[in-house]
Design a protein around this motif. Structure first.
Motif, PDB file in Angstrom:
ATOM      1  N   TRP A  93      22.187  -9.515  39.945  1.00 23.36           N
ATOM      2  CA  TRP A  93      22.521  -9.455  41.362  1.00 23.36           C
ATOM      3  C   TRP A  93      21.663  -8.378  42.012  1.00 23.36           C
ATOM      4  O   TRP A  93      21.339  -7.359  41.390  1.00 23.36           O
ATOM      5  CB  TRP A  93      24.001  -9.125  41.574  1.00 23.36           C
ATOM      6  CG  TRP A  93      24.934 -10.129  40.966  1.00 23.36           C
ATOM      7  CD1 TRP A  93      24.915 -11.479  41.149  1.00 23.36           C
ATOM      8  CD2 TRP A  93      26.005  -9.873  40.055  1.00 23.36           C
ATOM      9  NE1 TRP A  93      25.916 -12.075  40.425  1.00 23.36           N
ATOM     10  CE2 TRP A  93      26.605 -11.116  39.745  1.00 23.36           C
ATOM     11  CE3 TRP A  93      26.530  -8.716  39.486  1.00 23.36           C
ATOM     12  CZ2 TRP A  93      27.684 -11.228  38.888  1.00 23.36           C
ATOM     13  CZ3 TRP A  93      27.608  -8.822  38.637  1.00 23.36           C
ATOM     14  CH2 TRP A  93      28.173 -10.074  38.338  1.00 23.36           C
ATOM     15  N   SER A  94      21.317  -8.603  43.264  1.00 26.08           N
ATOM     16  CA  SER A  94      20.500  -7.605  43.963  1.00 26.08           C
ATOM     17  C   SER A  94      21.328  -6.353  44.231  1.00 26.08           C
ATOM     18  O   SER A  94      22.556  -6.393  44.272  1.00 26.08           O
ATOM     19  CB  SER A  94      19.984  -8.178  45.277  1.00 26.08           C
ATOM     20  OG  SER A  94      21.060  -8.347  46.182  1.00 26.08           O
ATOM     21  N   ARG A  95      20.623  -5.239  44.436  1.00 27.59           N
ATOM     22  CA  ARG A  95      21.327  -3.988  44.736  1.00 27.59           C
ATOM     23  C   ARG A  95      22.121  -4.103  46.038  1.00 27.59           C
ATOM     24  O   ARG A  95      23.209  -3.548  46.166  1.00 27.59           O
ATOM     25  CB  ARG A  95      20.319  -2.842  44.849  1.00 27.59           C
ATOM     26  CG  ARG A  95      19.688  -2.447  43.524  1.00 27.59           C
ATOM     27  CD  ARG A  95      18.930  -1.142  43.670  1.00 27.59           C
ATOM     28  NE  ARG A  95      18.349  -0.733  42.397  1.00 27.59           N
ATOM     29  CZ  ARG A  95      17.963   0.500  42.114  1.00 27.59           C
ATOM     30  NH1 ARG A  95      18.072   1.440  43.042  1.00 27.59           N
ATOM     31  NH2 ARG A  95      17.448   0.801  40.946  1.00 27.59           N
ATOM     32  N   ASN A 259      18.874   1.361  47.671  1.00 28.17           N
ATOM     33  CA  ASN A 259      17.863   0.419  47.166  1.00 28.17           C
ATOM     34  C   ASN A 259      16.644   1.130  46.605  1.00 28.17           C
ATOM     35  O   ASN A 259      15.925   0.575  45.766  1.00 28.17           O
ATOM     36  CB  ASN A 259      17.444  -0.546  48.285  1.00 28.17           C
ATOM     37  CG  ASN A 259      18.434  -1.672  48.455  1.00 28.17           C
ATOM     38  OD1 ASN A 259      18.824  -2.332  47.501  1.00 28.17           O
ATOM     39  ND2 ASN A 259      18.897  -1.884  49.676  1.00 28.17           N
TER      40      ASN A 259
END
Length: 265
Positions: A93-95, A259
């Motif tokens: 999963w993306s940050r 991020n």
């Protein structure tokens, strides 16, 4: 979308599996019942269901803000201090999704606790003091010169207070992410919450036009319910616009730093 809902579900499970969450709910319920019972059976005044509801709401909404700040400060900083952030970020999963799921979970936590307080305060006080449905209850009992039914007034009161709650929690979430210190995030957020009223009073005495753009001045939206703005000329739309700018800055800094952060450090 399904993956994101799963992330939110996981974050909610982290919040509600902790004993402290249920202790927080227990404190809210016990304080509310304690205040109402004392006013009914020990107090010497003539309380009304709406006056009791407003008194309890003003006290307990501040406590809910403190509880949510504690949960918020631990949400990101706790992952760094325990080292679990590395395990979280190696998942597919993306940050941004991970951070958003934590933020949404905190807002849901605050929203649920606020709804529980509203309903419990409404029904407990109706049970103990009866229901005053008169059209002039807002001015006669609550001392506010507004042509509103009392229930509509209390709903607006909760909505306005919830805006301040969201801003305070977002500030705490940002501090927790930037400094990776739950203690610092809790301390600074509580400073904003507790000292805000005093600072607002001091700043309002200064005759500078830029004062009205300061966060503290615009946090208390209930000033517009009472039609007594802190600074002459301020409106609800103006305060909401100022708060929206602060909110956007808090969110932008949170996402930018999270991020770019090197979790291996």
């Amino acid at each position: 979308m399904f993956n994101f809902l799963q992330l939110v579900r996981n974050e909610n499970m982290k919040i509600y599996r902790r004993p402290r969450t249920w202790v927080m709910y227990g404190i809210i319920v016990l304080l509310l019942l304690g205040i109402s019972v004392i006013a009914k059976f020990v107090g010497t005044g003539d309380p009304n269901n709406w006056s009791m509801m407003q008194l309890e709401s003003s006290i307990l909404l501040s406590i809910i803000t403190i509880f949510t700040v504690v949960a918020s400060a631990d949400s990101v900083a706790g992952e760094f201090s325990s080292g679990t952030i590395k395990l979280l970020l190696i998942r597919p999963w993306s940050r941004s999704k991970i951070l958003l799921s934590k933020y949404v979970s905190l807002l849901l936590f605050a929203l649920l606790m606020t709804i529980v307080l509203f309903l419990l305060s409404l029904f407990v006080n109706i049970f103990l003091f009866g229901y005053d449905g008169s059209s002039d209850a807002v001015s006669r009992v609550l001392g506010v010169n507004r042509d509103l039914p009392p229930l509509a007034y209390m709903l607006l009161y909760y909505v306005y207070q919830s805006v301040a709650l969201v801003i305070t929690v977002t500030l705490s979430f940002m501090l927790s992410t930037i400094f990776r210190s739950g203690g610092l995030a809790i301390g600074l957020s509580l400073f904003v919450l507790l000292a805000g009223g005093t600072i607002t009073g001091l700043l309002s005495m200064l005759d500078y036009s830029w004062i009205k753009y300061i966060l503290f001045i615009n946090m208390n939206l209930t000033q517009y319910l009472n039609q007594t703005p802190t600074i002459q000329g301020m409106t609800l739309g103006f305060s909401l616009s100022v708060l929206a700018v602060y909110y956007a800055v808090f969110i932008a800094l949170t996402w930018l730093i999270f991020n770019k952060r090197d979790v291996a450090a």
